[in-house]
Structure formats: structure tokens, C-alpha cells
Design an enzyme around this catalytic site. Structure first.
Site, PDB file in Angstrom:
ATOM      1  N   SER A  16       0.818  -1.219  -0.311  1.00 20.33           N
ATOM      2  CA  SER A  16      -0.294   0.169   0.257  1.00 20.33           C
ATOM      3  C   SER A  16       1.116   1.338  -0.155  1.00 20.33           C
ATOM      4  O   SER A  16       0.291   2.085  -0.735  1.00 20.33           O
ATOM      5  CB  SER A  16      -1.204   0.058   1.383  1.00 20.33           C
ATOM      6  OG  SER A  16      -1.728  -1.059   0.911  1.00 20.33           O
ATOM      7  N   LYS A  65      -9.899  -5.664  10.264  1.00 20.17           N
ATOM      8  CA  LYS A  65     -10.617  -4.744   9.411  1.00 20.17           C
ATOM      9  C   LYS A  65     -12.359  -5.620  10.117  1.00 20.17           C
ATOM     10  O   LYS A  65     -13.068  -4.443  10.185  1.00 20.17           O
ATOM     11  CB  LYS A  65     -10.690  -5.563   7.800  1.00 20.17           C
ATOM     12  CG  LYS A  65      -9.725  -4.937   6.882  1.00 20.17           C
ATOM     13  CD  LYS A  65     -10.185  -5.878   5.739  1.00 20.17           C
ATOM     14  CE  LYS A  65      -9.096  -5.465   4.687  1.00 20.17           C
ATOM     15  NZ  LYS A  65      -9.162  -5.971   3.716  1.00 20.17           N
ATOM     16  N   ASP A 101     -12.964  -2.591  -0.500  1.00 21.87           N
ATOM     17  CA  ASP A 101     -12.845  -3.821  -1.090  1.00 21.87           C
ATOM     18  C   ASP A 101     -13.653  -4.228  -2.773  1.00 21.87           C
ATOM     19  O   ASP A 101     -13.156  -4.983  -3.553  1.00 21.87           O
ATOM     20  CB  ASP A 101     -12.076  -5.350  -0.073  1.00 21.87           C
ATOM     21  CG  ASP A 101     -11.230  -5.660   0.531  1.00 21.87           C
ATOM     22  OD1 ASP A 101     -10.178  -4.498   0.436  1.00 21.87           O
ATOM     23  OD2 ASP A 101     -11.469  -5.409   1.865  1.00 21.87           O
ATOM     24  N   ALA A 127     -15.930 -17.886   3.480  1.00 19.13           N
ATOM     25  CA  ALA A 127     -17.156 -17.292   4.249  1.00 19.13           C
ATOM     26  C   ALA A 127     -16.233 -16.281   5.071  1.00 19.13           C
ATOM     27  O   ALA A 127     -17.592 -15.786   6.454  1.00 19.13           O
ATOM     28  CB  ALA A 127     -18.338 -18.171   4.309  1.00 19.13           C
ATOM     29  N   GLY A 128     -15.381 -16.025   5.388  1.00 17.38           N
ATOM     30  CA  GLY A 128     -14.174 -15.271   6.354  1.00 17.38           C
ATOM     31  C   GLY A 128     -15.213 -13.750   6.166  1.00 17.38           C
ATOM     32  O   GLY A 128     -16.233 -13.530   5.130  1.00 17.38           O
ATOM     33  N   GLY A 238      -5.810 -12.071  -7.427  1.00 12.16           N
ATOM     34  CA  GLY A 238      -6.172 -10.259  -7.302  1.00 12.16           C
ATOM     35  C   GLY A 238      -5.508  -8.918  -6.358  1.00 12.16           C
ATOM     36  O   GLY A 238      -5.803  -7.966  -5.623  1.00 12.16           O
TER      37      GLY A 238
HETATM   38  P1  ATR Z   1     -10.556 -14.335   5.729  1.00  7.54           P
HETATM   39  O1  ATR Z   1     -10.119 -12.531   6.370  1.00  7.54           O
HETATM   40  O2  ATR Z   1      -9.611 -13.747   4.745  1.00  7.54           O
HETATM   41  O3  ATR Z   1     -11.817 -13.903   5.189  1.00  7.54           O
HETATM   42  P2  ATR Z   1     -10.986 -15.612   7.897  1.00  7.54           P
HETATM   43  O4  ATR Z   1     -12.886 -14.573   8.353  1.00  7.54           O
HETATM   44  O5  ATR Z   1     -11.206 -16.123   8.987  1.00  7.54           O
HETATM   45  O6  ATR Z   1      -9.936 -15.044   6.960  1.00  7.54           O
HETATM   46  O7  ATR Z   1     -11.790 -16.653   6.908  1.00  7.54           O
HETATM   47  C1  ATR Z   1     -11.579 -17.943   6.604  1.00  7.54           C
HETATM   48  C2  ATR Z   1     -11.907 -18.484   4.808  1.00  7.54           C
HETATM   49  O8  ATR Z   1     -10.936 -20.000   4.526  1.00  7.54           O
HETATM   50  C3  ATR Z   1     -13.117 -19.182   5.548  1.00  7.54           C
HETATM   51  O9  ATR Z   1     -14.211 -19.912   4.517  1.00  7.54           O
HETATM   52  C4  ATR Z   1     -11.953 -20.691   6.194  1.00  7.54           C
HETATM   53  O10 ATR Z   1     -13.239 -21.509   5.981  1.00  7.54           O
HETATM   54  P3  ATR Z   1     -13.668 -22.203   7.538  1.00  7.54           P
HETATM   55  O11 ATR Z   1     -15.012 -21.292   7.742  1.00  7.54           O
HETATM   56  O12 ATR Z   1     -14.378 -24.219   7.288  1.00  7.54           O
HETATM   57  O13 ATR Z   1     -12.602 -22.378   8.225  1.00  7.54           O
HETATM   58  C5  ATR Z   1     -11.697 -20.919   4.627  1.00  7.54           C
HETATM   59  N1  ATR Z   1     -10.983 -21.640   4.598  1.00  7.54           N
HETATM   60  C6  ATR Z   1      -9.102 -21.506   5.456  1.00  7.54           C
HETATM   61  N2  ATR Z   1      -8.233 -22.831   5.244  1.00  7.54           N
HETATM   62  C7  ATR Z   1      -8.875 -23.707   4.947  1.00  7.54           C
HETATM   63  C8  ATR Z   1      -8.895 -24.485   4.080  1.00  7.54           C
HETATM   64  N3  ATR Z   1      -7.198 -25.626   3.909  1.00  7.54           N
HETATM   65  N4  ATR Z   1     -10.189 -25.347   3.264  1.00  7.54           N
HETATM   66  C9  ATR Z   1     -10.638 -24.930   2.711  1.00  7.54           C
HETATM   67  N5  ATR Z   1     -11.586 -23.480   3.807  1.00  7.54           N
HETATM   68  C10 ATR Z   1      -9.849 -22.509   4.129  1.00  7.54           C
END
Ligand code: ATR
Length: 269
Positions: A16, A65, A101, A127-128, A238
Site C-alpha cells: 500500500s 478490518k 474491497d 465465508a470469512g 487479486g
Molecule cells: P479472511 O478474513 O481472510 O476471510 P477468515 O475470516 O478467517 O479470513 O476466513 C477464512 C476462510 O477461508 C473461511 O471461509 C475458511 O473456511 P472455514 O470457515 O471452514 O474455516 C476458509 N479456509 C481456510 N483454510 C481453508 C482450507 N484449508 N480449506 C478450505 N477452506 C479454508
């Protein structure tokens, strides 16, 4: 001179400062932009102190965030929908929180990559926070379907319910996607940071379909390799989203929208 910074932990690797310095130079704007490492429990006190010191604005990155959203005295619609902020704008008494974003992603897809969203079947993996940050602007483009899938169904269901007033989001699990085809698949999981991809059924990518990873650099490689092996017509990381979300933030702070092509090309170089 107006002072800005990106706040995160870790933040030393952030692109950034370089992006905003290039924007400022291209528009003849005099400003300072730096990267500040801030621990999660320091975010609130730091934002109060920075306000007293006269800072003009901030970008928030991992892990701030979502916590940052609660610390703002007001929030944009985009920030409310995302449940997170990546851009803070100084007000007389505190910080206004915005989220650029999703707008950055949509701009990268439409303007830089020429990828249509309208009328397409779109799938968001994960879905994070990253996933939630992009769904409202995607819905606004009028996809034929917007599905969100995760390892378990609860987080996609939560997002679909929270954003119901904005449109229909179809909550899925990765394994339940078997037999479905999508024109545009966006990887919003953090799996790539540990060299992994979500477990996905084969033949998920429709003919001519496009795969996009919200990550860039090494973290985008596993998903983009998978997508190519599954026959994606086109793949992208991205990096363009990163530059476009920065341009949106710059515009909110300075009232001018920078050109992004040269900055993106130099980062790719
Ligand atoms: P971010 O802010 O980057 O979105 P987050 O809120 O921790 O970080 O969300 C991470 C996402 O990546 C979630 O959807 C997580 O799936 P889960 O909710 O099932 O944990 C997904 N994720 C992380 N590692 C993963 C993996 N090895 N395989 C599939 N999904 C993964």
C-alpha cells in the site's frame, strides 16, 4: 502535509505505501503514507491517539478490518454490508469507516479484465471476512446467481441472512457443489496462505469460465493452478483488486481518482 498509513500486523510486506505514493505522485498530491504495525489490542487506543495527532486517514488490513468497524463513529453502506472496514476517513470527532474491497474487485473484473458479472453464475469460495466484504458489490452487478460455499454451511447461511435485503445469496458447502457449473469462481478462502485449496468437486468451472483469487503472489498459486487444470478459460490473481481498492480509498480521501494501469503494471513487473 496530510498523513495516512496502513495499519496491520504483520504489515511490513504491504504494497500500500508504494501504491499510494505512486498515486500521489501521478496526481501531484503532496501527502505522506506509511505502514504501521499495530497489535489487535492497540487498535482502539492508537486510533484515538492518531486522531488527536491530526492524521488524515488509514487503511486497515489483517487482522483489523472487523474490529476497526466497531471503532468507527459512522460507517458507509458498503462497510455495514461487509461487517468490516478497510478505509478510515477523518471526521471532526472520530473516524468514518468505509470498505472499498468489493468495489475494487468489481472494478478489476469489469474494467481491467473485461469479465462480465451480469447474468453470470458466480461462486464465492469461503465465508470469512474476505468473502463477506465482496458479496454486496457483486450482487449489485446483477449475477444470474450468487452462491457462497464453505466447508460447513453455517457461515454462508449467516451471510445470506444478513444480506437478504440486498439480494439472494445461495448458501452452499463445497462438497454439495457437485454437478453445478459456474461462469466465475472467486477464491476468498485463506487456504492458499498454507499452500492449500478447498476440497472441491470436479467440473465446477463452466465452459469459458473464469477463476479469480482474491489473494496475490504465492497465496494465489494453488487455486489458480487447480483452476487451469480444471479447464478455466482464464485465471487471475487479486493484485488488480489490491490496486483498485487503493484507488477507491485514495478517491475518498482526496476527491480524485488515480489511474491504476501504470501502478498495476509496475507491481507486476
Ligand atoms: P479472511 O478474513 O481472510 O476471510 P477468515 O475470516 O478467517 O479470513 O476466513 C477464512 C476462510 O477461508 C473461511 O471461509 C475458511 O473456511 P472455514 O470457515 O471452514 O474455516 C476458509 N479456509 C481456510 N483454510 C481453508 C482450507 N484449508 N480449506 C478450505 N477452506 C479454508
Amino acid at each position: 502535509m496530510d498523513r495516512y498509513a496502513v495499519l496491520g500486523q504483520p504489515v511490513a510486506h504491504s504494497k500500500s505505501p508504494r501504491i499510494h505514493a505512486a498515486f500521489a505522485e501521478s496526481l501531484g498530491q503532496k501527502l505522506l503514507y506509511e505502514a504501521c504495525e499495530i497489535a489487535p489490542d492497540e487498535l482502539g487506543p492508537s486510533l484515538s491517539r492518531f486522531h488527536a495527532e491530526g492524521w488524515a486517514g488509514f487503511n486497515l488490513t489483517v487482522p483489523h478490518k472487523q474490529a476497526g468497524a466497531a471503532l468507527c463513529e459512522s460507517r458507509s453502506e458498503a462497510a455495514e454490508a461487509a461487517g468490516a472496514v478497510n478505509t478510515l476517513i477523518r471526521t471532526a470527532t472520530g473516524w468514518h469507516g468505509d470498505n472499498t474491497d468489493g468495489a475494487g474487485l468489481v472494478r478489476d473484473l469489469l474494467a481491467n479484465l473485461g469479465v462480465a458479472i451480469k447474468g453470470k453464475r458466480v461462486l464465492v469460495l469461503g465465508a470469512g471476512g474476505a468473502a463477506r466484504g465482496i458479496v454486496a458489490p457483486l450482487l449489485a452487478e446483477g449475477p444470474a446467481e450468487l452462491a457462497i460455499s464453505n466447508r460447513n454451511p453455517w457461515k454462508p447461511e449467516e451471510i445470506a441472512a444478513a444480506l437478504k435485503p440486498l439480494g439472494n445469496i445461495v448458501p452452499r458447502t463445497h462438497l454439495s457443489l457437485k454437478g453445478d457449473r459456474y461462469d466465475l469462481i472467486l477464491n476468498a478462502t485463506s487456504a492458499g496462505h498454507s499452500g492449500a485449496i478447498p476440497r472441491l468437486p470436479p467440473k465446477l468451472i463452466a465452459e469459458g469460465g473464469i477463476a479469480y483469487d482474491l489473494n496475490y503472489g504465492q497465496a494465489a498459486v494453488p487455486f489458480l493452478v487447480w483452476a487451469k487444470s480444471e479447464g478455466a478459460a482464464r485465471v487471475s490473481d487479486g493484485l488488480g483488486m489490491l490496486v483498485e481498492q487503493a484507488a477507491e480509498a485514495f478517491q475518498r480521501w482526496r476527491g480524485l481518482r488515480p489511474e491504476t494501469a501504470a501502478v498495476l503494471a509496475s507491481l507486476r513487473g
